[in-house]
Design a protein around this motif. Structure first.
Motif, PDB file in Angstrom:
ATOM      1  N   GLY A 113      43.732  41.177  36.993  1.00 11.40           N
ATOM      2  CA  GLY A 113      43.815  40.660  35.790  1.00 11.40           C
ATOM      3  C   GLY A 113      41.832  39.637  36.716  1.00 11.40           C
ATOM      4  N   VAL A 114      41.344  38.472  35.393  1.00 11.93           N
ATOM      5  CA  VAL A 114      39.992  38.307  35.385  1.00 11.93           C
ATOM      6  C   VAL A 114      40.953  37.055  35.181  1.00 11.93           C
ATOM      7  CG1 VAL A 114      38.747  40.051  34.704  1.00 11.93           C
ATOM      8  CG2 VAL A 114      39.861  38.291  33.336  1.00 11.93           C
ATOM      9  N   LEU A 115      40.219  35.649  35.885  1.00  9.47           N
ATOM     10  CA  LEU A 115      39.736  34.724  35.654  1.00  9.47           C
ATOM     11  C   LEU A 115      39.782  33.769  34.530  1.00  9.47           C
ATOM     12  CD1 LEU A 115      40.646  31.823  37.141  1.00  9.47           C
ATOM     13  CD2 LEU A 115      38.190  31.515  37.016  1.00  9.47           C
ATOM     14  N   ASP A 116      40.721  33.378  33.915  1.00  7.11           N
ATOM     15  CA  ASP A 116      40.809  32.588  32.300  1.00  7.11           C
ATOM     16  C   ASP A 116      40.366  31.156  32.534  1.00  7.11           C
ATOM     17  OD1 ASP A 116      41.401  31.755  30.020  1.00  7.11           O
ATOM     18  OD2 ASP A 116      43.394  32.657  29.428  1.00  7.11           O
ATOM     19  N   LYS A 117      39.323  30.941  32.536  1.00 12.03           N
ATOM     20  CA  LYS A 117      39.044  29.207  32.724  1.00 12.03           C
ATOM     21  C   LYS A 117      39.419  28.392  31.916  1.00 12.03           C
ATOM     22  CE  LYS A 117      35.057  30.844  35.504  1.00 12.03           C
ATOM     23  NZ  LYS A 117      33.451  30.754  36.140  1.00 12.03           N
ATOM     24  N   THR A 151      43.317  42.879  44.646  1.00  9.39           N
ATOM     25  CA  THR A 151      42.796  41.962  43.772  1.00  9.39           C
ATOM     26  C   THR A 151      41.990  42.582  42.293  1.00  9.39           C
ATOM     27  OG1 THR A 151      40.445  40.767  44.405  1.00  9.39           O
ATOM     28  CG2 THR A 151      42.154  39.315  44.479  1.00  9.39           C
ATOM     29  N   ALA A 152      41.983  42.073  41.200  1.00  8.66           N
ATOM     30  CA  ALA A 152      40.369  43.066  40.040  1.00  8.66           C
ATOM     31  C   ALA A 152      39.787  42.363  39.255  1.00  8.66           C
ATOM     32  CB  ALA A 152      41.945  42.711  38.810  1.00  8.66           C
ATOM     33  N   ILE A 153      39.687  41.513  40.259  1.00  8.41           N
ATOM     34  CA  ILE A 153      37.812  40.920  41.006  1.00  8.41           C
ATOM     35  C   ILE A 153      37.506  41.039  42.009  1.00  8.41           C
ATOM     36  CG2 ILE A 153      37.658  40.130  38.124  1.00  8.41           C
ATOM     37  CD1 ILE A 153      38.008  36.938  38.966  1.00  8.41           C
ATOM     38  N   TRP A 154      36.524  40.563  42.168  1.00 11.96           N
ATOM     39  CA  TRP A 154      35.335  40.170  43.743  1.00 11.96           C
ATOM     40  C   TRP A 154      35.827  38.701  43.858  1.00 11.96           C
ATOM     41  CZ3 TRP A 154      30.643  43.316  45.593  1.00 11.96           C
ATOM     42  CH2 TRP A 154      31.385  45.040  45.011  1.00 11.96           C
TER      43      TRP A 154
END
Length: 544
Positions: A113-117, A151-154
């Protein structure tokens, strides 16, 4: 022996053609396993192809691992995973936040997943949505090491200091975060795989991390982002390599650069986790150590990943952790309330405590003894001791010096995850020597080795198994009294893992609550007691 691994870029629902292409490659190369980066399924997955996959009509030629990408998982897939089953034969869900050790000994850390801020603190509760929190990334740092980070994101700024061209347009399209960069810096994986947001392949030069204070070794990381499978630009979407377990870096590859993450925290390297059978005590949630995980269905005769921190109920990387019971998280350890606590919520009410106050102090590394934490043992012990002292001070102050405390530890080479148990007890019992006598008499009655009064410190130099207990009291007048008693255990000695709880149950008159399974509270009651504890502990909580 080296493991031969193949990694695929985002399949975006094209798994039938991907596995069809993978089959002859595997027949020729005999890969140990495959990994899918990014999205295995598309946002609008074709129902017919999904049905064929779930019904076993799609041949997945070898063990293949995946995590959550940037698309939600299909409902039918979620249902199967939640039953503890693989998606189909050979297709294994790693979990969104997990640590997995394969049968080849390869250690995979995954953060999907991506970071949920929008979530400022806490972990993501839904394991199948394509989102993670900053705490999810931080908790995985407790895994300490990784052969492969997925990881799904860099990681932010991974291209810093690189001579590999990455156009401004591609940089702008990349989803990245400092949290993933910090995770990579902490784990120092040998390979870090992610997925490209458009039709391009990126392989950065290898980069080396600074040596730790315990070793001159400079761990090398290779960051690779694969293009989507079947992309029209024909960019690289398959990557095969060999990986030797426990291989020590003997030299820095030509063309390597320093780590692009030197600006972020670089925790000291810890020893690799050790996993073995044993009892978890009172912070489990109904799953057992050897089963009921997500590797229940697999090809006959094929060994699945060995259970590791992702299935340990003292490890923060376990997706099934009862997070509502966590009270405070430090840099090296954390405090939780015990499941099925020995005292009831009102046991110490007359002394000013309206909650059980049966706490566990748990180190982050998945190790059974301080000795196996090696160079990190003293630092970890120091923080755990700081938590213990904070709990002692809280109990003394809140009870107006009516209560002292007992803390005990079982250190066994064949254990699973070291922890301390903390309990309040009447100061009169402590000052009159009845608590000390209780432990010694119970040991004598069971023909256990005798206790010795000594101070082990972190115990990093202890070569034998042992049980130790700390007795502490502060009457507010004559001052603090403390004592450490140690029972050393010969190798193979059959020790009662409930010994500490058994003694305290007799001293507190709570023998009807001896077995934690008999006194498990509802989640609502557990949550209520945790909130009461946290409110009272607030003035002493140095990790808040």
């Amino acid at each position: 022996m080296a493991a031969k691994i193949i990694v695929l870029g985002s399949l975006n629902g094209n798994f039938e053609s991907a596995f069809k292409k993978l089959a002859p490659l595997h027949a020729k190369q005999h890969f140990s396993f495959a990994i899918v980066t990014g999205n295995l399924f598309s946002a609008e997955q074709d129902a017919d192809s999904l049905s064929r996959l779930l019904n076993g009509q799609v041949n997945v030629p070898l063990s293949t691992y995946f995590t959550v990408g940037t698309n939600p998982l299909p409902e039918q897939v979620i249902e199967r995973i939640e039953k503890g089953e693989d998606v189909c034969e050979n297709l294994h869900f790693l979990g969104k936040r997990s640590v997995t050790k394969t049968s080849d000994g390869i250690r995979i850390v995954a953060l999907g997943g991506v970071l949920d801020k929008t979530i400022v603190g806490g972990q993501s509760k839904e394991q199948h949505l394509p989102l993670h929190t900053a705490d999810d990334a931080r908790i995985l740092r407790g895994a300490n090491s990784a052969d492969i980070l997925l990881t799904a994101i860099w990681p932010s700024g991974v291209w810093t200091g690189s001579n590999i061209p990455l156009t401004p347009e591609k940089q702008a399209a990349i989803v990245s975060s400092e949290e993933v960069a910090e995770l990579c810096s902490a784990l120092k994986p040998r390979y870090h795989f992610s997925t490209s947001p458009s039709d391009f392949f990126y392989e950065r030069e290898p980069f080396f991390h600074p040596p730790s204070s315990e070793s001159d070794d400079r761990p090398i990381t290779r960051f690779i982002s694969l293009a989507p499978f079947g992309n029209p630009a024909k960019e690289k979407a398959l990557y095969a390599f060999n990986l030797q377990t426990r291989e020590v870096t003997s030299s820095i590859p030509a063309g390597s650069t320093v780590s692009p993450f030197l600006a972020w925290t670089n925790p000291k390297k810890r020893s690799a986790p050790h996993d073995s059978g044993g009892q978890y005590g009172r912070f489990a949630n109904g799953h057992d150590h050897h089963g009921n995980g997500h590797h229940a269905r697999r090809r006959k005769g094929e060994r699945g990943p060995l259970p590791g921190p992702d299935q340990c109920f003292f490890c923060l990387s376990n997706a099934n952790l009862d997070t509502h019971m966590i009270c405070s998280i430090g840099e090296e350890s954390y405090v939780t309330t015990a499941k099925g606590p020995l005292p009831a919520s009102d046991t110490f009410a007359s002394s000013g405590l309206s909650f059980p106050c049966h706490q566990l102090i748990i180190p982050l590394p998945h190790e059974p003894t301080f000795r196996q934490m090696a160079g990190d043992a003293n630092r970890i012990h120091q923080e755990m001791n700081k938590f213990k002292e904070a709990l002692q001070a809280m109990v003394a102050t809140q009870s107006r010096h009516k209560l002292g405390a007992v803390t005990w530890e079982i250190s066994r080479q064949t254990g699973v995850h070291l922890h301390w148990q903390f309990l309040p007890v009447s100061i009169d019992l402590l000052r009159k020597g009845l608590v000390e006598a209780g432990f010694k008499v119970e040991a004598e009655n069971r023909n256990f080795p005798p206790f010795q009064e000594t101070e082990l410190g972190s115990g990093v130099d202890e070569t034998s198994d042992y049980f130790r207990v700390w007795l502490w009291s502060d009457d507010g007048d004559t001052g603090i009294r403390s004592k450490e008693l140690v029972m050393r255990l010969d190798e193979g000695f059959r020790f009662d893992l409930q010994f500490g709880r058994r003694v305290m149950a007799k001293l507190l008159g709570l023998e009807d609550r001896l077995y934690w399974q008999d006194v498990v509270q509802s989640v609502a009651d557990e949550t209520k007691d945790v909130e009461k504890f946290k409110e009272v502990f607030k003035p002493w909580d140095f990790a808040a």
